[in-house]
Design a protein around this motif. Structure first.
Motif, short mmCIF file in Angstrom:
data_model
loop_
_atom_site.label_atom_id
_atom_site.label_comp_id
_atom_site.label_asym_id
_atom_site.label_seq_id
_atom_site.Cartn_x
_atom_site.Cartn_y
_atom_site.Cartn_z
N ASP A 32 -21.91 61.21 25.11
CA ASP A 32 -21.67 60.49 23.86
C ASP A 32 -22.21 59.08 23.84
N SER A 33 -22.57 58.54 24.99
CA SER A 33 -23.07 57.16 25.03
C SER A 33 -24.10 57.06 26.13
N ILE A 34 -25.20 56.45 25.79
CA ILE A 34 -26.27 56.29 26.77
C ILE A 34 -26.06 55.06 27.64
N LEU A 35 -25.22 54.13 27.19
CA LEU A 35 -25.01 52.86 27.89
C LEU A 35 -24.08 53.07 29.07
N SER A 36 -24.42 52.44 30.21
CA SER A 36 -23.62 52.61 31.42
C SER A 36 -23.66 51.31 32.22
N ASP A 37 -22.62 51.13 33.05
CA ASP A 37 -22.54 49.95 33.93
C ASP A 37 -22.74 48.66 33.15
N GLU A 38 -22.02 48.52 32.06
CA GLU A 38 -22.22 47.35 31.20
C GLU A 38 -21.48 46.12 31.76
N ARG A 39 -22.08 44.97 31.58
CA ARG A 39 -21.44 43.69 31.89
C ARG A 39 -22.05 42.61 31.00
N HIS B 32 -22.48 61.09 11.02
CA HIS B 32 -21.65 59.90 10.92
C HIS B 32 -21.52 59.39 9.48
N ALA B 33 -21.67 60.30 8.51
CA ALA B 33 -21.59 59.88 7.10
C ALA B 33 -20.17 59.48 6.71
N ASP B 34 -19.16 60.14 7.31
CA ASP B 34 -17.77 59.90 6.94
C ASP B 34 -17.04 58.97 7.90
N HIS B 35 -17.61 58.68 9.08
CA HIS B 35 -16.95 57.80 10.03
C HIS B 35 -17.99 57.00 10.79
N LEU B 36 -17.55 55.86 11.27
CA LEU B 36 -18.46 54.98 11.99
C LEU B 36 -18.82 55.57 13.35
N PRO B 37 -20.07 55.35 13.76
CA PRO B 37 -20.42 55.76 15.13
C PRO B 37 -19.80 54.78 16.14
N SER B 38 -19.93 55.13 17.45
CA SER B 38 -19.41 54.22 18.47
C SER B 38 -20.25 52.96 18.49
N PHE B 39 -19.57 51.82 18.72
CA PHE B 39 -20.30 50.56 18.74
C PHE B 39 -19.58 49.56 19.65
N ARG B 40 -20.34 48.53 20.06
CA ARG B 40 -19.79 47.38 20.78
C ARG B 40 -19.82 46.21 19.83
N GLU B 41 -18.75 45.41 19.84
CA GLU B 41 -18.69 44.25 18.94
C GLU B 41 -18.22 43.03 19.72
N PHE C 71 -24.65 49.62 17.72
CA PHE C 71 -24.27 50.99 17.35
C PHE C 71 -25.08 52.00 18.16
N GLN C 72 -24.44 53.18 18.36
CA GLN C 72 -25.15 54.30 19.00
C GLN C 72 -24.97 55.55 18.15
N PHE C 73 -26.08 56.22 17.84
CA PHE C 73 -26.07 57.49 17.13
C PHE C 73 -26.60 58.56 18.08
N VAL C 74 -25.79 59.57 18.32
CA VAL C 74 -26.16 60.61 19.29
C VAL C 74 -26.15 61.95 18.57
N GLY C 75 -27.18 62.74 18.81
CA GLY C 75 -27.22 64.07 18.22
C GLY C 75 -28.46 64.81 18.64
N LYS C 76 -28.47 66.09 18.29
CA LYS C 76 -29.59 66.95 18.64
C LYS C 76 -30.40 67.26 17.39
N THR D 189 -27.22 49.74 32.30
CA THR D 189 -28.25 50.77 32.55
C THR D 189 -28.12 51.86 31.51
N LEU D 190 -29.14 52.72 31.43
CA LEU D 190 -29.17 53.83 30.48
C LEU D 190 -29.03 55.13 31.25
N ASP D 191 -27.97 55.86 30.92
CA ASP D 191 -27.69 57.14 31.57
C ASP D 191 -27.84 58.24 30.54
N TYR D 192 -28.92 58.99 30.65
CA TYR D 192 -29.25 60.00 29.65
C TYR D 192 -28.44 61.28 29.82
N SER D 193 -27.68 61.36 30.91
CA SER D 193 -26.89 62.57 31.13
C SER D 193 -25.51 62.50 30.48
N ARG D 194 -25.12 61.33 30.00
CA ARG D 194 -23.80 61.18 29.39
C ARG D 194 -23.81 61.84 28.00
#
Length: 974
Positions: A303-310, A251-260, A229-234, A296-301
């Motif tokens: 909604d998601s910090i994850l990048s170039d996943e394999r 994210h109280a009413d809906h699930l955050p983005s996740f990989r399964e 799971f990823q939780f993003v916010g300020k 890799t981790l891309d902090y400029s994105r």
């Protein structure tokens, strides 16, 4: 072309040498040597820790060089790895059957959380010895902790996240205070913020990680067995201490983005890699049922910090149902998997297993693997043994993997300090570009390799890629060393030939006009390159021949200008009748030698501009070297054109004030030829002093005589002091001019009289003018009537001379009377002199007994002395001492000689020395000689009073202390 290739290759091979002091292995395509004298150390170097635990090891954590391990049931061992000989043992103080389930150590190594299997949690700070129970945490089995790396300190954790086995995520804060450590609870608060679920419901929170991105944005990563799971916010600025509740509330009413992923290990683990000197991780690896998710981790994105996943699947020998991985650690280019009996390292670039380390059964099953992120050390332990891995030069073979992936820029980045590897990468990149018809890029890469030169060149020639070949040669040339002169010469010549061929092809094709201009600019840049300057200069003859063979006069001139071969440039313009251009080149570069060489040609066509250029050069030009050009020009030119030559000569004489005789002589010849009026004014301005006249008098006289300039000849005669010739020639022109010449010899009355007689004879005999003859008598006082009478004819009556004869007789009477007066005055003067002499003979002076010497202030009568008319009296030796230093050198020498002669004649009398004018008694021949010597000494020493005479006046500017003795005298007063 083949011969050039062969010659270049031979020179290249001669320049490559291999040291003989080490073993070498040749590389067919490279000039480098790949030799390893000793076995290279592995990337992951294992070391067994010299430590035998008294009880079995339950858990081990390490961070910031702080290691904590749980031993047995109730013992905690803390070791500062900077001081490994000073371990610290802490007792948990538990009496029940509780066991350590997991331990969590923050990034600073200050805060240690100990989760027990009884759903309790203990806390231990690095600065204290007592373990504290966290009462608010009771009833929760802690699975993971997300530390706050941005607000934590050694005494306060800041807001942290805690994951439980029931899927809840709690936010908590632990703080210790020195003053109230034992009276307050360390857990400040403990509140639930979220619950993680899978399809079947809540799932254990396996891992938690908190990261901060740009503009205050926070990323929270949480994993379960199958989901990430990823939780993003300020977090509002200034409210960071209030925690992360606001992020989870979104994210109280809906699930955050996740990989399964479908497979399930029963747990999962995520690892991060943080480079040195950076606070944020750069990449991650999540170990789960289907393999390892790497990215890799891309902090400029947004909604998601994850990048170039394999997903890298597990190696074939790993069966998750039998020997599933236990732990994962991530390094820069590898992730390490911990199995019950071995460690496998997998490259993150290609998924290949690059390292495997099998552990002996005697050590027991491997339990846990962790990494200290601050020192990049990996720790593994069993229940009985602890191992440590050092990661050494992990990137040593990364270049090869990037190369095989055709990521050549990254490959070069990781082998830039290994030239032999860089050469292989460049060769592979060049071949790749060539196969993809990117010939220019291929040429640039080939030029940086050590591949055989002729093979590459022929490769481009066979592909008919002349532009790429030129690029290859240019790059190769730029990489040569200054000492490789032969190779530089060959490449420079070959490139010149290629450029000229290419320009010749493009020049006739109007559709390729832009390409032609671009190629021409490149060629000119090549010719004017400072790096090629020395080579082109040393081989300029060959370059000129190439340019001439192609008929490229434009670039021949351009090249000549670059080589500063202005002689060739000017010659080219002259050959093509471009005289103004030639003069512009001369004026721009102001080379004196070129002016001397080309002026004879240029002045024939543009005389005024050439003279203007000469004048602008000023004194840098030697006018003597330009005279041949002017002479050649003036012989065939008109009067108007000769005026240009006169203009420059006048500039040299009047502006530059030249004193060279050749310049003045040539100006004289031009004046005599075209400007007679200017000739006489020039001669008069030059003056009559022969030492200050800069022209040749004899040459000037001959020149003026040849052209009939009589007045100028008269002037020159006067300067040469040939007054008779001047008067003779002046009488042919003007009697007044002759008169002015006759008065010049002021010191020679006889010559002056003779000259005036010449004038009088000319007036009487040639002009037959009696009145003018009489005027001559009045003009010169040396002439008398009797001097000119013989010149008159017999028929002339005396009436014309009556007045002159009377004046002459009167002058004679005056002269006789003057002589009489002078004789009487001389008689009276002689009489007075005789009376003065007689008076001086009878003069005397008296000396009292108490008189003292004016110099030494001792009684005067004790030694020979002198008495002067002024009243001063001196001993003989005192006066001699005062006078001698001020005498001229020749008088000093004479005085010393007289003293020697006086000493040789015998001892002097003891009677007082008498003055020189006193009467002496003749006592024989010998005594008379001695008296004469003393008289001569008196003439020198006693000529005048040393205090009243000229000697004192002459010494008025002399210092009282001798400059040579000044320092000595000054020191004596200190």
């Amino acid at each position: 072309m083949a011969s050039i290739l062969d010659e270049y290759e031979d020179s290249l091979h001669r320049s490559v040498s291999v040291p003989q002091s080490r073993a070498t292995v040749g590389i067919p395509h490279s000039g480098y040597v790949n030799a390893r004298l000793e076995k290279e150390t592995p990337i992951f170097n294992k070391q067994r820790i010299d430590f035998t635990p008294p009880e079995k090891i339950n858990s081990l954590v390490v961070s910031s060089n702080q290691l904590c391990m749980s031993l047995g049931k109730d013992t905690l061992l803390r070791i500062d790895l900077g001081k490994p000989d000073e371990p610290n043992q802490v007792e948990l103080g538990r009496k029940d059957e509780a066991k350590v389930y997991k331990m969590f150590l923050d990034h600073t190594g200050s805060h240690l959380l100990i989760a027990l299997n009884t759903s309790e949690c203990l806390y231990l700070n690095r600065s204290v010895q007592k373990v504290r129970a966290l009462s608010r945490w009771k009833g929760h089995l802690i699975e993971s902790v997300g530390w706050n790396k941005f607000l934590g300190s050694e005494t306060n954790t800041g807001p942290i996240l805690v994951g439980t086995s029931q899927g809840q995520i709690y936010e908590a804060e632990i703080s210790v205070s020195e003053g109230s450590l034992f009276s307050t609870n360390p857990d400040q608060y403990f509140r639930q913020v979220y619950t993680l679920e899978e399809e079947s419901g809540p799932a254990p929170v396996c891992c938690l990680e908190i990261e901060r991105g740009l503009e205050g944005k926070f990323f929270i990563i949480a994993t379960t067995r199958k989901r990430l799971f990823q939780f993003v916010g300020k977090v509002p600025e200034g409210t960071e201490q209030q925690g992360f509740s606001s992020i989870f509330a979104v994210h109280a009413d809906h699930l955050p983005s996740f990989r399964e992923f479908p497979a399930n290990l029963g747990f999962s683990e995520i690892a991060f890699y943080t480079p040195k000197l950076r606070s944020n991780p750069r990449s991650f690896a999540w170990m789960m049922g289907n393999g390892v998710l790497y990215g890799t981790l891309d902090y400029s994105r947004p909604d998601s910090i994850l990048s170039d996943e394999r997903v890298w699947v597990y190696p074939p020998d790993i069966d998750i149902t039998v020997n599933k991985p236990i732990s994962i650690v991530l390094t820069q280019f590898h992730f390490l998997l911990l199995l019950p009996d071995r460690v496998k390292a997998v490259c993150t670039l290609n998924g290949q297993v690059v390292f495997q380390d099998l552990f002996l059964e005697k050590f027991g099953l491997l339990t846990r693997m962790i990494k200290d992120p601050t020192v990049q050390q990996i720790w593994i332990h069993t229940e009985k043994v602890v191992f440590r891995y050092h990661v050494q030069r992990e990137s040593r073979d990364v270049w090869k993997m990037y190369m095989n992936m055709n990521k050549f820029d990254l490959a070069k980045e990781y082998c830039k300090d290994r030239p032999e590897c860089l050469d292989i990468v460049l060769a592979k990149e060049a071949e790749h570009c060539f196969q993809n018809k990117r010939y220019l890029d291929s040429a640039k890469c080939y030029a940086l390799t050590q591949n055989y030169f002729e093979e590459i060149a022929l490769k481009f020639i066979e592909a008919k890629q002349e532009e790429a070949l030129m690029e290859f040669l240019i790059k190769k040339l730029s990489n040569l060393k200054p000492s490789e002169k032969t190779q530089t010469t060959l490449l420079t010549t070959w490139l010149t030939e290629l450029y000229l061929n290419w320009l010749g092809i493009l020049q006739g094709d109007l559709s390729q006009r832009n390409l032609y201009l671009d190629t021409r600019e490149k060629f000119r840049t090549f010719l004017s390159s400072p790096k090629n300057k020395d080579c082109l200069f040393n081989n300029r003859a060959s370059i000129y021949e190439l340019l001439a063979s192609h008929g490229d006069t434009e670039h021949m001139v351009y090249f000549a200008v670059i080589m500063q071969d202005y002689e060739r440039v000017v010659a080219h313009h002259c050959q093509h009748d471009e005289y103004d251009e030639a003069l512009n080149v001369l004026s721009r570069h102001r080379d004196e030698k070129l002016f001397y060489k080309f002026s004879p040609v240029l002045i024939q066509h543009i005389p005024k501009k050439v003279v203007d250029a000469w004048i602008s050069m000023g004194s840098r030009l030697d006018a003597r070297n330009l005279i041949p050009a002017l002479v050649n020009y003036s012989q065939s030119a008109s009067t108007q054109q000769i005026n240009e030559a006169i203009r420059y000569m006048e500039f040299c004489v009047y502006q530059l004030e030249e004193t060279q005789q050749a310049i003045h002589n040539y100006l004289l010849s031009l004046y005599a030829l075209c400007r007679p009026d200017s000739l006489l004014s020039y001669l008069e301005q030059a003056g009559t002093n022969p030492n200050r006249i800069h022209y040749d008098l004899k040459y000037a006289l001959r020149l003026c005589a040849e052209h009939g300039h009589h007045r100028a000849c008269v002037h020159i005669y006067k300067v040469m002091e040939l007054y008779e010739e001047a008067v003779d020639l002046a009488l042919q022109v003007d009697v007044d001019l002759a008169k002015s010449c006759a008065d010049l010899p002021e010191d020679d009355e006889e010559l002056r009289k003779k000259l005036w007689l010449k004038i009088a004879r000319h007036v009487v005999q040639e002009e037959k003018d009696v009145k003018k003859a009489m005027a001559c008598l009045s003009s010169c006082a040396l002439l008398k009537i009797e001097d000119v009478l013989p010149f008159f004819p017999d028929f002339v009556t005396i009436d014309h001379f009556k007045e002159a004869i009377c004046n002459s007789l009167e002058d004679y009477n005056k002269h006789i009377e003057e002589l009489k007066r002078e004789m009487e005055e001389a008689t009276q003067s002689a009489k007075r002199i005789r009376e003065d002499i007689q008076e001086m003979r009878n003069k005397y002076g008296s000396v009292e007994p108490q008189e003292k010497c004016a110099a030494c202030d001792f009684p005067l009568l004790n030694r020979p002395f002198y008495l002067f008319l002024c009243g001063h009296m001196f001993h003989y030796d005192c006066l001699l001492q005062a006078v001698f230093p001020n005498l001229p050198a020749y008088k000093q020498a004479k005085l010393e000689d007289l003293q020697k002669k006086l000493a040789a004649t015998g001892q002097p009398s003891k009677s007082h020395h008498r003055p020189k004018d006193a009467d002496t008694i003749s006592l024989g021949k010998g005594q008379q000689s001695r008296e004469q010597i003393k008289a001569d000494i008196d003439d020198i020493v006693a000529a005048e009073c040393v205090y009243c005479g000229e000697l004192m006046i002459r010494s008025i500017d002399k210092p009282f202390i001798d400059p040579q003795k000044y320092e000595e005298e000054m020191q004596s007063w200190l």
